[in-house]
Design a protein around this motif. Structure first.
Motif, PDB file in Angstrom:
ATOM      1  N   UNK A  97      53.563  35.579  31.181  1.00 45.40           N
ATOM      2  CA  UNK A  97      52.664  35.791  30.507  1.00 45.40           C
ATOM      3  C   UNK A  97      51.578  34.887  31.964  1.00 45.40           C
ATOM      4  N   UNK A  98      50.500  36.517  32.258  1.00 47.14           N
ATOM      5  CA  UNK A  98      49.230  36.600  33.290  1.00 47.14           C
ATOM      6  C   UNK A  98      48.442  37.023  32.342  1.00 47.14           C
ATOM      7  N   UNK A  99      46.896  36.952  32.392  1.00 48.44           N
ATOM      8  CA  UNK A  99      45.857  37.747  31.814  1.00 48.44           C
ATOM      9  C   UNK A  99      44.655  37.807  32.325  1.00 48.44           C
ATOM     10  N   UNK A 100      44.379  39.038  31.780  1.00 48.57           N
ATOM     11  CA  UNK A 100      42.990  39.587  32.243  1.00 48.57           C
ATOM     12  C   UNK A 100      42.346  39.210  31.586  1.00 48.57           C
ATOM     13  N   UNK A 101      40.946  38.800  32.074  1.00 50.35           N
ATOM     14  CA  UNK A 101      39.892  38.554  30.432  1.00 50.35           C
ATOM     15  C   UNK A 101      38.378  39.279  30.324  1.00 50.35           C
ATOM     16  N   UNK A 102      37.600  39.811  29.728  1.00 49.67           N
ATOM     17  CA  UNK A 102      36.644  39.552  30.042  1.00 49.67           C
ATOM     18  C   UNK A 102      35.535  39.830  28.672  1.00 49.67           C
ATOM     19  N   UNK A 129      39.791  47.143  33.104  1.00 47.05           N
ATOM     20  CA  UNK A 129      41.073  48.107  33.976  1.00 47.05           C
ATOM     21  C   UNK A 129      40.548  47.605  35.179  1.00 47.05           C
ATOM     22  N   UNK A 130      38.693  47.512  35.941  1.00 47.60           N
ATOM     23  CA  UNK A 130      39.248  47.603  36.897  1.00 47.60           C
ATOM     24  C   UNK A 130      39.321  47.462  38.008  1.00 47.60           C
ATOM     25  N   UNK A 131      39.565  47.457  39.051  1.00 50.19           N
ATOM     26  CA  UNK A 131      40.621  46.798  40.507  1.00 50.19           C
ATOM     27  C   UNK A 131      39.776  45.375  40.727  1.00 50.19           C
ATOM     28  N   UNK A 132      39.054  45.520  40.788  1.00 52.67           N
ATOM     29  CA  UNK A 132      38.812  44.073  41.066  1.00 52.67           C
ATOM     30  C   UNK A 132      39.102  42.511  40.384  1.00 52.67           C
ATOM     31  N   UNK A 133      39.624  42.546  38.790  1.00 48.51           N
ATOM     32  CA  UNK A 133      40.077  42.181  38.591  1.00 48.51           C
ATOM     33  C   UNK A 133      41.062  41.801  38.374  1.00 48.51           C
ATOM     34  N   UNK A 134      41.542  43.231  38.586  1.00 51.76           N
ATOM     35  CA  UNK A 134      43.413  42.781  38.868  1.00 51.76           C
ATOM     36  C   UNK A 134      43.659  42.438  40.137  1.00 51.76           C
ATOM     37  N   UNK A 135      43.505  42.369  40.984  1.00 47.69           N
ATOM     38  CA  UNK A 135      43.447  41.784  42.748  1.00 47.69           C
ATOM     39  C   UNK A 135      43.048  40.401  42.036  1.00 47.69           C
ATOM     40  N   UNK A 138      46.560  39.090  40.982  1.00 43.74           N
ATOM     41  CA  UNK A 138      47.591  39.251  41.845  1.00 43.74           C
ATOM     42  C   UNK A 138      46.996  38.704  43.012  1.00 43.74           C
ATOM     43  N   UNK A 139      46.125  37.797  43.278  1.00 41.48           N
ATOM     44  CA  UNK A 139      46.256  36.572  44.520  1.00 41.48           C
ATOM     45  C   UNK A 139      45.903  35.325  44.314  1.00 41.48           C
ATOM     46  N   UNK A 140      46.169  35.011  42.944  1.00 46.40           N
ATOM     47  CA  UNK A 140      46.487  33.744  42.188  1.00 46.40           C
ATOM     48  C   UNK A 140      47.691  33.542  42.248  1.00 46.40           C
ATOM     49  N   UNK A 141      47.348  32.274  41.887  1.00 50.42           N
ATOM     50  CA  UNK A 141      48.648  31.069  41.597  1.00 50.42           C
ATOM     51  C   UNK A 141      48.429  31.122  39.963  1.00 50.42           C
TER      52      UNK A 141
END
Length: 301
Positions: A97-102, A129-135, A138-141
């Motif tokens: 499980x990996x999360x985006x958070x605001x 939902x923005x591309x910045x947070x998604x990208x 994706x780029x992080x370990x």
């Protein structure tokens, strides 16, 4: 509909949720609820001070405005990554499980169908939902990508409260239906890349090279001297700054038997490749000099 009330807004969203089968999705939802509860508990926010909305692969929390936003942000930076690590170290590759958070603040009303209404809430959802947070995720370990609103940055982050380092947040612009939105991303901005991070490229927005040298085109070097002329004690000509690592020229790595000055500058005539008389090229230059004209460690051979 109730009158709009000031709230703290916390959003979590699971990466690649729709790629999983039903059993995995059910497991991920349980883990998401558990991580959210533990994060809020660590911030001292009980269930009586928040309202939750389930969005399938995401949860939305409306939190009492009197609860400490500073404590919540600190928990997001410390407790949430710990919880994610604890879950993922015991999970199979398909159940990671990996999360985006605001984290944001604003005014939200609740309608007669228990729906939430408010432009500040819409703004937070578009950041999620923005591309910045998604990208960024994706780029992080790591397993978390966190973004805070402009208001949270201005009111909390920039003041450097204990456990919150302002320099770790980077300004970003997120495209929205009503135009660009400003926010602050914790960690590296996506697209900067390794080379940009190491050498202070413009994509990273760096004003100074990562290894302490002056940024390209800057009027002054790291020591305050002008970069427009030869360094003191040199004969003019090219000056190359080396601060550790392996120097690269136009994509080519300088390897084998280079000799120079570690952690300083090499000035004078620099010859790469053949010298024109059949001898292999070398790097000739002057070592940094002391005030009395002597060298520190001898000139490069």
């Amino acid at each position: 509909m109730t009158d709009p009330v000031s709230r703290t807004i916390l959003l979590f969203d699971i990466e690649r949720f729709s790629d999983r089968d039903d059993i995995e999705q059910n497991y991920l939802r349980r883990m998401l609820y558990d991580i959210a509860d533990r994060t809020l508990t660590a911030a001292g926010i009980g269930e009586d001070r928040r309202i939750r909305a389930d969005r399938g692969d995401a949860v939305m929390e409306l939190i009492d405005s009197n609860a400490s936003v500073t404590a919540l942000l600190r928990a997001l930076l410390t407790e949430t990554p710990v919880q994610l690590h604890g879950v993922n170290r015991m999970a199979s590759s398909s159940a990671q499980i990996r999360l985006r958070a605001v984290l944001a603040t604003g005014y939200v009303a609740i309608d007669e169908r228990n729906g939430w209404v408010g432009s500040d809430l819409n703004h937070a959802c578009r950041l999620l939902d923005g591309d910045v947070l998604r990208a960024a995720l994706r780029e992080r370990t790591g397993d978390l990508a966190l973004c805070v609103s402009e208001d949270v940055h201005r009111g909390i982050v920039r003041h450097g409260h204990p456990g919150i380092v302002p320099e770790e947040f980077r300004p970003v612009t997120v495209s929205g239906k009503n135009g660009p939105m400003k926010a602050w991303l914790h960690g590296t901005v996506p697209g900067a890349g390794t080379a940009a991070a190491e050498y202070g490229a413009a994509a990273a927005g760096s004003e100074e090279a990562a290894y302490g040298g002056a940024a390209a085109g800057s009027p002054e070097g790291a020591d305050g001297g002008s970069s427009g002329g030869p360094a003191p004690g040199t004969a003019g000509g090219a000056v190359f700054h080396f601060h550790g690592g392996a120097p690269s020229f136009a994509g080519g790595l300088a390897g084998r038997d280079q000799q120079g000055v570690s952690g300083g500058h090499v000035g004078g005539d620099v010859v790469l490749g053949s010298t024109g008389d059949g001898r292999p090229g070398d790097v000739r230059g002057t070592s940094p000099t002391d005030a009395d004209g002597s060298t520190d460690g001898g000139a490069p051979r």
